[in-house]
Design a protein around this motif. Structure first.
Motif, PDB file in Angstrom:
ATOM      1  N   UNK A   1       0.809  -1.224  -0.027  1.00 43.18           N
ATOM      2  CA  UNK A   1       0.073  -0.219  -0.177  1.00 43.18           C
ATOM      3  C   UNK A   1       0.855   1.389  -0.135  1.00 43.18           C
ATOM      4  N   UNK A   2       1.994   1.298   0.699  1.00 41.40           N
ATOM      5  CA  UNK A   2       2.828   2.400   0.719  1.00 41.40           C
ATOM      6  C   UNK A   2       3.615   2.616  -0.451  1.00 41.40           C
ATOM      7  N   UNK A   3       4.140   1.507  -1.210  1.00 40.88           N
ATOM      8  CA  UNK A   3       4.588   1.781  -2.590  1.00 40.88           C
ATOM      9  C   UNK A   3       3.568   2.289  -3.685  1.00 40.88           C
ATOM     10  N   UNK A   4       2.360   1.620  -3.465  1.00 40.31           N
ATOM     11  CA  UNK A   4       1.310   1.948  -4.207  1.00 40.31           C
ATOM     12  C   UNK A   4       1.139   3.472  -4.115  1.00 40.31           C
ATOM     13  N   UNK A   5       0.848   3.821  -2.913  1.00 42.94           N
ATOM     14  CA  UNK A   5       0.331   5.561  -2.595  1.00 42.94           C
ATOM     15  C   UNK A   5       1.631   6.228  -3.269  1.00 42.94           C
ATOM     16  N   UNK A   6       3.071   5.828  -3.021  1.00 42.73           N
ATOM     17  CA  UNK A   6       4.094   6.663  -3.505  1.00 42.73           C
ATOM     18  C   UNK A   6       3.862   6.532  -5.089  1.00 42.73           C
ATOM     19  N   UNK A   7       3.833   5.538  -5.773  1.00 39.22           N
ATOM     20  CA  UNK A   7       3.610   5.491  -7.190  1.00 39.22           C
ATOM     21  C   UNK A   7       2.644   6.468  -7.642  1.00 39.22           C
ATOM     22  N   UNK A   8       1.473   6.110  -7.056  1.00 39.63           N
ATOM     23  CA  UNK A   8       0.101   7.312  -7.406  1.00 39.63           C
ATOM     24  C   UNK A   8       0.767   8.592  -7.364  1.00 39.63           C
ATOM     25  N   UNK A   9       1.456   9.194  -6.244  1.00 41.21           N
ATOM     26  CA  UNK A   9       1.847  10.368  -6.264  1.00 41.21           C
ATOM     27  C   UNK A   9       2.871  10.601  -7.087  1.00 41.21           C
TER      28      UNK A   9
ATOM     29  N   UNK B   1      -6.622   9.776  -7.126  1.00 42.59           N
ATOM     30  CA  UNK B   1      -7.216   9.280  -5.956  1.00 42.59           C
ATOM     31  C   UNK B   1      -8.060   8.214  -5.924  1.00 42.59           C
ATOM     32  N   UNK B   2      -8.300   7.613  -7.118  1.00 42.93           N
ATOM     33  CA  UNK B   2      -8.609   6.368  -7.049  1.00 42.93           C
ATOM     34  C   UNK B   2      -7.710   5.503  -6.669  1.00 42.93           C
ATOM     35  N   UNK B   3      -6.336   5.694  -6.970  1.00 45.19           N
ATOM     36  CA  UNK B   3      -5.253   4.842  -6.350  1.00 45.19           C
ATOM     37  C   UNK B   3      -5.051   4.992  -5.018  1.00 45.19           C
ATOM     38  N   UNK B   4      -5.176   6.193  -4.359  1.00 47.39           N
ATOM     39  CA  UNK B   4      -5.075   6.465  -3.008  1.00 47.39           C
ATOM     40  C   UNK B   4      -6.040   5.730  -2.464  1.00 47.39           C
ATOM     41  N   UNK B   5      -7.438   5.590  -2.955  1.00 49.24           N
ATOM     42  CA  UNK B   5      -8.412   4.917  -2.024  1.00 49.24           C
ATOM     43  C   UNK B   5      -8.026   3.479  -2.077  1.00 49.24           C
ATOM     44  N   UNK B   6      -7.704   3.054  -3.211  1.00 46.81           N
ATOM     45  CA  UNK B   6      -7.132   1.461  -3.060  1.00 46.81           C
ATOM     46  C   UNK B   6      -6.193   0.949  -2.018  1.00 46.81           C
ATOM     47  N   UNK B   7      -5.112   2.260  -1.941  1.00 46.99           N
ATOM     48  CA  UNK B   7      -4.223   1.734  -0.957  1.00 46.99           C
ATOM     49  C   UNK B   7      -4.763   1.864   0.456  1.00 46.99           C
ATOM     50  N   UNK B   8      -5.527   2.851   0.463  1.00 52.42           N
ATOM     51  CA  UNK B   8      -5.998   3.252   1.678  1.00 52.42           C
ATOM     52  C   UNK B   8      -7.100   2.036   2.321  1.00 52.42           C
ATOM     53  N   UNK B   9      -7.706   1.422   1.552  1.00 54.73           N
ATOM     54  CA  UNK B   9      -8.533   0.126   1.724  1.00 54.73           C
ATOM     55  C   UNK B   9      -7.559  -1.027   2.171  1.00 54.73           C
ATOM     56  N   UNK B  10      -6.410  -1.110   1.333  1.00 55.45           N
ATOM     57  CA  UNK B  10      -5.551  -2.162   1.531  1.00 55.45           C
ATOM     58  C   UNK B  10      -5.163  -2.012   3.136  1.00 55.45           C
TER      59      UNK B  10
END
Lengths: 333, 73
Positions: B9-17, B61-70
């Motif tokens: 989730x952390x890596x995903x949020x970073x990639x999204x940013x 933000x779609x990506x962020x929401x997915x990370x947050x859900x994880x």
């Protein structure tokens, strides 16, 4: 202006129905046990700073059946349910079969109720504030130089009319202007209520944004059908001059496009509001670490200011994109 | 092993940013260039800029929401 008020009321009723689904789960949760008490024997990792931050975030972001206000004891909203006697029969008849009705109402005693929740309360507050503001603005209607509330509302109305709606929909969009103005003011008020202390933004609830997007979807289809008739509207799915053999690919894509547009509107508004509040809550939650508090509070304030901008921006974007999509249905290619 | 999801989730949020930053940065840069070339079109360019930035932000933000859900699962 009177039409605007009427449309706000109509929209509010639709949304009240849409926002209710979140509450049965929330009230059921509160009946069993507060989530915070459940955590310790669940996982050990829940304790400590991470646990506090998580608790602050969940408390701040999720809908609940409890309303916390300063100076007065916590209000249990599940007691303040609104009876819907005209739905009693419907509810009993379709209790097993129709999930839509059982979402809207909850009943232990065989009667139908509309249940209140925190977000629903703040949504109604937004409606009440808007009504007050617009009724105050009406007093100076017709005078050459509006003052006070009239001036404030006029600045927004002119901006939305001349800067957002008419350039995107053309003159044909003028009859739909009240809808766009209502959506703009409603979303803006709900967003801003989340930045008030003890406030909560109803737009951070997926059900509310889904209700808004449903209205936007209805608006787009209605405008398209009004402009071209039902047949012409559907024919717009297949643009002129496209070779026939691409139709099997193009038609489904265009048809899905009708639905993905409001879906994206819904998720965008929800995610923006929720993410902003999550970041603020995370920084505020870290306040428990004494050293970090020195840097966290200024950062949280800065993000709060950014959220103030985002509150306006998202109301603008929602209105703008709805206007663009509506315009694209009115002026087919 | 359970916490590996958190790393994801952390890596995903970073990639999204990263992606959103690249996208919005390009829009902002091009808008600056456009405004510098044609200052009289500032208002139009700004509107178009905000719209495209919001579209990219929406995807991010779609990506962020997915990370947050994880994380909050």
């Amino acid at each position: 202006m009177r039409r605007l008020v009427l449309i706000i009321l109509g929209l509010a009723w639709l949304l009240a129905a849409a926002a209710a689904p979140a509450s049965p789960a929330a009230s059921a949760d509160s009946l069993v046990a507060p989530a915070a008490q459940d955590a310790p024997h669940g996982e050990a990792a829940e304790e400590g700073i991470g646990g506090i931050v998580k608790e602050v975030m969940q408390h701040h972001l999720t809908d609940s059946a409890h309303l916390q206000l300063p100076l007065i004891p916590e209000i249990d909203l599940s007691r303040l349910r609104i009876p819907l006697p005209f739905l009693d029969g419907v509810y009993r008849a379709t209790r097993e079969g129709n999930p839509l009705v059982s979402w809207m109402v909850q009943s232990e005693d065989g009667h139908a109720y509309l249940i209140l929740s925190k977000h629903l309360v703040f949504m109604c507050l937004a409606i009440a504030l808007l009504l007050l503001l617009l009724l105050a603005a009406r007093r100076s209607a017709g005078s050459a130089a509006p003052r006070g509330a009239g001036n404030l509302v006029e600045a927004f109305v002119v901006f939305i009319r001349d800067g957002v709606v008419l350039p995107n929909t053309g003159e044909e969009g003028r009859p739909y202007l009240p809808f766009f103005l209502t959506v703009f003011f409603f979303i803006l008020t709900m967003n801003l209520l989340g930045l008030v202390p003890f406030g909560s933004s109803a737009t951070g609830n997926l059900s509310v944004t889904a209700g808004l997007a449903l209205c936007a979807f209805g608006m787009m289809q209605w405008a398209g059908i009004r402009a071209h008739g039902l047949g012409g509207h559907l024919k717009g799915l297949m643009p002129h001059g496209v070779p026939l053999f691409v139709a099997p690919i193009l038609l489904p894509i265009e048809f899905l496009g009708m639905f993905t547009k409001p879906f994206a509107l819904c998720v965008r508004l929800f995610a923006n509001m929720m993410a902003g509040h999550a970041v603020i809550a995370a920084f505020m939650g870290l306040i428990v670490v004494p050293v970090l508090a020195l840097t966290n509070v200024p950062v949280a304030v800065a993000i709060g200011l950014l959220e103030l901008f985002v509150a306006f921006l998202q109301a603008f974007i929602f209105t703008m994109l709805t206007a663009i999509f509506t315009g694209s249905f009115i002026h087919q290619h | 092993m359970e916490n590996i999801g958190l790393i994801g989730a952390g890596i995903g949020a970073g990639l999204v940013a990263l992606g959103a930053g690249l996208g919005i940065g390009r829009i902002g840069g091009s808008a600056m260039e456009g405004i510098a070339r044609q200052p009289e079109a500032t208002a139009k360019i700004q509107t178009a800029m905000i719209i495209s930035a919001a579209l990219i932000e929406g995807v991010a933000l779609f990506g962020t929401v997915v990370c947050l859900l994880a994380v909050l699962k």
